[in-house]
Design a protein around this motif. Structure first.
Motif, PDB file in Angstrom:
ATOM      1  N   UNK A 132       0.804  -1.216   0.000  1.00  0.00           N
ATOM      2  CA  UNK A 132       0.000   0.000   0.000  1.00  0.00           C
ATOM      3  C   UNK A 132       0.841   1.272   0.000  1.00  0.00           C
ATOM      4  N   UNK A 133       2.097   1.167   0.399  1.00  0.00           N
ATOM      5  CA  UNK A 133       2.978   2.343   0.408  1.00  0.00           C
ATOM      6  C   UNK A 133       3.879   2.409  -0.813  1.00  0.00           C
ATOM      7  N   UNK A 134       3.724   1.473  -1.738  1.00  0.00           N
ATOM      8  CA  UNK A 134       4.594   1.420  -2.910  1.00  0.00           C
ATOM      9  C   UNK A 134       3.882   2.071  -4.102  1.00  0.00           C
ATOM     10  N   UNK A 135       4.374   3.209  -4.580  1.00  0.00           N
ATOM     11  CA  UNK A 135       3.696   3.914  -5.677  1.00  0.00           C
ATOM     12  C   UNK A 135       3.679   3.143  -6.995  1.00  0.00           C
ATOM     13  N   UNK A 136       4.485   2.085  -7.109  1.00  0.00           N
ATOM     14  CA  UNK A 136       4.473   1.305  -8.353  1.00  0.00           C
ATOM     15  C   UNK A 136       3.410   0.212  -8.356  1.00  0.00           C
ATOM     16  N   UNK A 137       2.640   0.087  -7.270  1.00  0.00           N
ATOM     17  CA  UNK A 137       1.530  -0.865  -7.239  1.00  0.00           C
ATOM     18  C   UNK A 137       0.452  -0.428  -8.218  1.00  0.00           C
ATOM     19  N   UNK A 138      -0.044  -1.358  -9.022  1.00  0.00           N
ATOM     20  CA  UNK A 138      -1.164  -1.048  -9.906  1.00  0.00           C
ATOM     21  C   UNK A 138      -2.441  -0.871  -9.093  1.00  0.00           C
ATOM     22  N   UNK A 139      -2.569  -1.666  -8.044  1.00  0.00           N
ATOM     23  CA  UNK A 139      -3.732  -1.626  -7.164  1.00  0.00           C
ATOM     24  C   UNK A 139      -3.242  -1.589  -5.724  1.00  0.00           C
ATOM     25  N   UNK A 140      -4.073  -0.999  -4.865  1.00  0.00           N
ATOM     26  CA  UNK A 140      -3.846  -1.036  -3.432  1.00  0.00           C
ATOM     27  C   UNK A 140      -4.948  -1.872  -2.798  1.00  0.00           C
ATOM     28  N   UNK A 141      -4.691  -2.363  -1.588  1.00  0.00           N
ATOM     29  CA  UNK A 141      -5.725  -3.057  -0.832  1.00  0.00           C
ATOM     30  C   UNK A 141      -6.378  -2.054   0.106  1.00  0.00           C
ATOM     31  N   UNK A 142      -7.676  -1.867  -0.039  1.00  0.00           N
ATOM     32  CA  UNK A 142      -8.448  -1.010   0.860  1.00  0.00           C
ATOM     33  C   UNK A 142      -9.336  -1.892   1.723  1.00  0.00           C
ATOM     34  N   UNK A 143      -9.450  -1.566   2.995  1.00  0.00           N
ATOM     35  CA  UNK A 143     -10.423  -2.221   3.854  1.00  0.00           C
ATOM     36  C   UNK A 143     -11.738  -1.482   3.673  1.00  0.00           C
ATOM     37  N   UNK A 144     -12.754  -2.216   3.290  1.00  0.00           N
ATOM     38  CA  UNK A 144     -14.066  -1.637   2.982  1.00  0.00           C
ATOM     39  C   UNK A 144     -15.139  -2.357   3.795  1.00  0.00           C
ATOM     40  N   UNK A 145     -16.315  -1.765   3.811  1.00  0.00           N
ATOM     41  CA  UNK A 145     -17.475  -2.426   4.407  1.00  0.00           C
ATOM     42  C   UNK A 145     -18.271  -3.060   3.280  1.00  0.00           C
ATOM     43  N   UNK A 156     -13.888  -6.085   4.779  1.00  0.00           N
ATOM     44  CA  UNK A 156     -13.205  -6.926   3.796  1.00  0.00           C
ATOM     45  C   UNK A 156     -12.137  -6.102   3.094  1.00  0.00           C
ATOM     46  N   UNK A 157     -11.167  -6.778   2.531  1.00  0.00           N
ATOM     47  CA  UNK A 157     -10.161  -6.119   1.702  1.00  0.00           C
ATOM     48  C   UNK A 157     -10.617  -6.150   0.257  1.00  0.00           C
ATOM     49  N   UNK A 158     -10.381  -5.045  -0.451  1.00  0.00           N
ATOM     50  CA  UNK A 158     -10.740  -4.929  -1.865  1.00  0.00           C
ATOM     51  C   UNK A 158      -9.579  -4.255  -2.584  1.00  0.00           C
ATOM     52  N   UNK A 159      -9.256  -4.743  -3.779  1.00  0.00           N
ATOM     53  CA  UNK A 159      -8.221  -4.107  -4.584  1.00  0.00           C
ATOM     54  C   UNK A 159      -8.814  -2.881  -5.279  1.00  0.00           C
ATOM     55  N   UNK A 160      -8.143  -1.743  -5.117  1.00  0.00           N
ATOM     56  CA  UNK A 160      -8.579  -0.473  -5.682  1.00  0.00           C
ATOM     57  C   UNK A 160      -7.441   0.077  -6.529  1.00  0.00           C
ATOM     58  N   UNK A 161      -7.769   0.570  -7.711  1.00  0.00           N
ATOM     59  CA  UNK A 161      -6.744   1.089  -8.612  1.00  0.00           C
ATOM     60  C   UNK A 161      -5.943   2.230  -8.002  1.00  0.00           C
ATOM     61  N   UNK A 162      -4.630   2.189  -8.171  1.00  0.00           N
ATOM     62  CA  UNK A 162      -3.738   3.259  -7.741  1.00  0.00           C
ATOM     63  C   UNK A 162      -3.952   4.442  -8.678  1.00  0.00           C
ATOM     64  N   UNK A 163      -4.424   5.571  -8.144  1.00  0.00           N
ATOM     65  CA  UNK A 163      -4.732   6.731  -8.974  1.00  0.00           C
ATOM     66  C   UNK A 163      -3.538   7.201  -9.798  1.00  0.00           C
TER      67      UNK A 163
END
Length: 129
Positions: free
Chosen positions: A75-88, A98-105
């Protein structure tokens, strides 16, 4: 998701489908493949999966495969295509974190120049250049 090609990663004894779900505050874009992005006032319909106990080797293997598929490098690596977000995740049985993959802006900034083509019955948006 079930009946999609990458679901094979979840077809292991440690993984089980839990429920269909809705996640609020995100929008799902499609441009050859899905990319979730934070978007207030919108929702994503998806699936909730239990991949097992994170201390178990099979679960670690599954998570590593999912991370590789999504280009997740942390989550701290800017080269990640996606980050893991904790969502409801909202299910018929209630809410669960739950964790969900969200696109790195930073990676998906090209989506800002895309044109909305249509929205399907599932609430997914389809974009083109």
């Amino acid at each position: 998701m079930r009946n999609h090609g990458n679901n094979r990663i979840l077809q292991t004894p440690n993984c089980s489908f839990v429920s269909e779900c809705v996640v609020r505050g995100y929008r799902l874009y499609h441009s050859g493949f899905p990319v979730a992005a934070a978007y207030e006032g919108d929702t994503i319909k998806g699936e909730l999966w239990d991949i097992g106990d994170i201390s178990e080797q099979d679960t670690i293997v599954t998570l590593n495969r999912l991370d590789g598929l999504e280009g997740f490098r942390g989550n701290d690596n800017p080269s990640s295509m996606y980050f893991r977000h904790t969502v409801t995740a909202h299910t018929d049985s209630g809410q669960v974190s739950a964790d969900m993959f969200v696109g790195n802006e930073m990676f998906w900034r090209d989506f800002t120049g895309m044109k909305l083509e249509r929205q399907d019955d599932e609430g997914n948006y389809y974009w083109s250049r």
